[in-house]
Write an enzyme that holds these catalytic residues in place. Structure first.
Site, PDB file in Angstrom:
ATOM      1  N   CYS A 198       0.891  -1.060   0.073  1.00 52.05           N
ATOM      2  CA  CYS A 198      -0.009   0.249   0.158  1.00 52.05           C
ATOM      3  C   CYS A 198       0.798   1.200   0.050  1.00 52.05           C
ATOM      4  O   CYS A 198       2.132   1.522   0.068  1.00 52.05           O
ATOM      5  CB  CYS A 198      -1.094   0.060   1.298  1.00 52.05           C
ATOM      6  N   GLY A 225      -0.836   0.751  -5.439  1.00 55.27           N
ATOM      7  CA  GLY A 225      -2.486  -0.367  -5.087  1.00 55.27           C
ATOM      8  C   GLY A 225      -3.345   1.001  -5.046  1.00 55.27           C
ATOM      9  O   GLY A 225      -3.274   2.309  -5.142  1.00 55.27           O
ATOM     10  N   ASN A 245       1.131   0.394   5.791  1.00 59.11           N
ATOM     11  CA  ASN A 245       1.463  -0.607   4.688  1.00 59.11           C
ATOM     12  C   ASN A 245       2.366  -1.820   5.001  1.00 59.11           C
ATOM     13  O   ASN A 245       3.372  -1.586   6.443  1.00 59.11           O
ATOM     14  CB  ASN A 245       2.571   0.041   4.041  1.00 59.11           C
ATOM     15  N   GLY A 246       1.227  -3.104   5.272  1.00 61.59           N
ATOM     16  CA  GLY A 246       2.439  -3.864   5.351  1.00 61.59           C
ATOM     17  C   GLY A 246       1.406  -5.180   6.015  1.00 61.59           C
ATOM     18  O   GLY A 246       0.389  -5.344   5.616  1.00 61.59           O
ATOM     19  N   TYR A 291      10.419  -4.615  -8.088  1.00 63.71           N
ATOM     20  CA  TYR A 291       8.914  -3.863  -9.161  1.00 63.71           C
ATOM     21  C   TYR A 291       8.342  -3.315  -8.515  1.00 63.71           C
ATOM     22  O   TYR A 291       8.049  -1.845  -9.028  1.00 63.71           O
ATOM     23  CB  TYR A 291       8.270  -5.316  -8.904  1.00 63.71           C
ATOM     24  N   ASP A 320      11.238  -8.949 -18.636  1.00 65.84           N
ATOM     25  CA  ASP A 320      10.329  -9.033 -17.329  1.00 65.84           C
ATOM     26  C   ASP A 320      11.117  -8.743 -16.205  1.00 65.84           C
ATOM     27  O   ASP A 320      12.471  -9.209 -15.605  1.00 65.84           O
ATOM     28  CB  ASP A 320       9.032  -9.506 -16.878  1.00 65.84           C
ATOM     29  N   ASP A 321      10.981  -7.281 -14.850  1.00 67.12           N
ATOM     30  CA  ASP A 321      11.117  -7.726 -13.639  1.00 67.12           C
ATOM     31  C   ASP A 321      11.040  -8.997 -13.029  1.00 67.12           C
ATOM     32  O   ASP A 321      12.043  -8.726 -12.260  1.00 67.12           O
ATOM     33  CB  ASP A 321      10.637  -6.661 -12.672  1.00 67.12           C
TER      34      ASP A 321
END
Length: 502
Positions: free
Chosen positions: A2, A28, A101-102, A257, A365-366
């Protein structure tokens, strides 16, 4: 994953919070929310949707106040819906709102303790609401009508002793100020900065430094692991270490990412880290296939673009933008449900045939998580006329779930779990597959700041830095995160929306 932000200013902060959330939208896309405080009155707007859809002029007009917090939500553990939009709020003590966030790893135990010992009711299955109530209880235990910063820090220290996992938090205390803190391992990112105005200093905390940059705030530094930052309503800044045995172990997947490339996290430039990822991956290709026949390197937009450019340069081959992205489609990695992800890949990307036809193409790609995206893109490349399609991942094979706030799917849905590289290559339909080595990924990030002692690399090596993740916990997480559980949650959320709209 988030995005969070908190601001204490000299004028209304509603527009600044809105603008900051738009800069964190990539973290998010499920829901967004803002809460402000004006003369002790709290105002809030939150709903499911993107920032631009959640807030209208009428909402901004009532979000008055010189301090506030905001949140953009990305659902973890398969949970989504309007009831889980943040910030969350409790009225005692003082009136506290919190955005998080987490992910906590001992949520169930905390939930029991809150009910049996703290006599607090939890209304959702969100660990953020649990965290809010733990914080509220610890602040109330200080027994102050108007707490000093030292009382707030004692409360955060009490929370850190009870909560385990990864968390970066902003909280708004009515008539008091804005509080921000980070877990003892610093797994989730958090920074703070200052802006000089004619009326005095304004302070801002956010998940990424890019939000500060755009709003004209100067980055002071990262919030240290286990540290708390408290900014009073009058604009006074206080900081204190509030955790024992704190040691920085930031999530390396941020560099792969999630984070924007123009952010700096724990002293590491995300852009430079991704450049080094591409260079080290090119070195591996040259070791394994010194006589490679790659004609062109094409990144899968957007987060692999920087690594792809560096890789192509070091290989001495052309770099081309062969895939055009529809920017009105969300990030497929964070979309709930496999059917929606598959549909979105085709809607999101369209190949430029001329860049593929008759060429040996290396797609970059990552990372590869479920394999859904890369499998379809490889087929797109073949349909566009590619002679051969090679695939490179700037990250190692993702073999383990993330428990600290990234909704890595059920372990059985991870394409690399229980498979060799050759088997994954066959599954995704590539002619050749190459992964980044973990030591090279760590070096790519570590070179940016040698003072970071270690990174959380659990999704690659299964080593969880908090030391409290066992097979039983992973089994419960697996049951919550698989697509079947997500479908059930979606059905429940739709039913709830129907009730609310009736």
């Amino acid at each position: 994953m988030c995005g969070i932000v908190g601001i204490v200013g000299k004028n209304n902060v509603n527009v600044a919070l809105y603008d900051a959330l738009t800069m964190l939208q990539h973290r998010g896309q499920d829901a967004a929310g803002i809460m402000t405080c004006h003369h002790g009155k709290l105002a809030q707007q939150k709903a499911v949707g993107l920032v631009k859809d959640v807030f209208r002029t009428r909402h901004m007009q009532r979000l008055e106040g010189k301090m506030g917090i905001g949140h953009v939500r990305y659902p973890t553990a398969g949970s989504s819906g309007p009831a889980l939009a943040q910030p969350f709020y409790v009225n005692s003590p003082y009136g506290i709102a919190l955005a998080h966030n987490g992910n906590l790893t001992n949520t169930e135990q905390l939930r029991k303790d809150l009910f049996l010992s703290d006599l607090r009711h939890i209304n959702t299955d969100s660990d953020s609401e649990v965290l809010l109530n733990v914080l509220a209880h610890e602040i109330q235990e200080q027994g102050k009508l108007r707490p000093e910063p030292s009382d707030i820090f004692k409360a955060v220290a009490g929370l850190n002793k009870r909560a385990r996992g990864g968390y970066a938090v902003v909280a708004l205390l009515a008539n008091q100020g804005v509080l921000a803190f980070r877990d003892a391992h610093g797994i989730r990112p958090l920074v703070f900065g200052v802006r000089e105005t004619e009326k005095g200093k304004e302070y801002m905390v956010a998940s990424e430094s890019v939000a500060l940059d755009v709003m004209g705030f100067d980055l002071i530094r990262d919030v240290a692991p286990g540290e708390a930052v408290f900014i009073t309503e009058e604009g006074e800044l206080y900081t204190q270490q509030c955790a024992e045995n704190a040691q920085l172990s930031p999530c390396i997947f941020e560099h792969v990412y999630f984070a924007r490339p123009d952010s700096i996290m724990d002293g590491v430039s995300v852009y430079k880290a991704r450049l080094r990822q591409g260079e080290r991956l090119a070195d591996k290709i040259l070791r394994q296939r010194p006589e490679h026949d790659i004609d062109v390197v094409i990144p899968i937009p957007d987060s692999s673009r920087v690594a792809g450019q560096a890789l192509a340069h070091k290989l001495g081959v052309k770099f081309r933008e062969g895939l055009v992205k529809n920017r009105y489609i969300g990030r497929t990695f964070i979309m709930p449900g496999q059917k929606l992800r598959k549909k979105s890949v085709r809607q999101k990307l369209n190949p430029i045939d001329l860049e593929f036809r008759g060429k040996n193409v290396l797609l970059v790609d990552d990372s590869i998580v479920r394999g859904t995206t890369c499998q379809q893109i490889i087929q797109m490349a073949r349909d566009a006329g590619a002679a051969k399609v090679y695939f490179a991942s700037a990250a190692p094979a993702v073999k383990y779930p993330n428990v600290y706030g990234i909704d890595m799917p059920s372990v059985e849905e991870l394409i690399a779990h229980g498979r060799t590289d050759d088997e994954v290559c066959q599954e995704i339909g590539a002619d050749w597959l190459i992964y980044q080595d973990l030591k090279d990924l760590i070096a790519a990030s570590g070179e940016g700041n040698p003072d970071v002692p270690r990174f959380d690399c659990a999704v690659f090596d299964g080593q969880y830095v908090t030391g409290d993740v066992d097979e039983e916990y992973l089994a419960r997480l697996d049951a919550a995160r698989n697509d079947g559980a997500q479908s059930a949650n979606d059905a429940g959320d739709n039913a709830m929306v129907g009730i609310q709209n009736s």
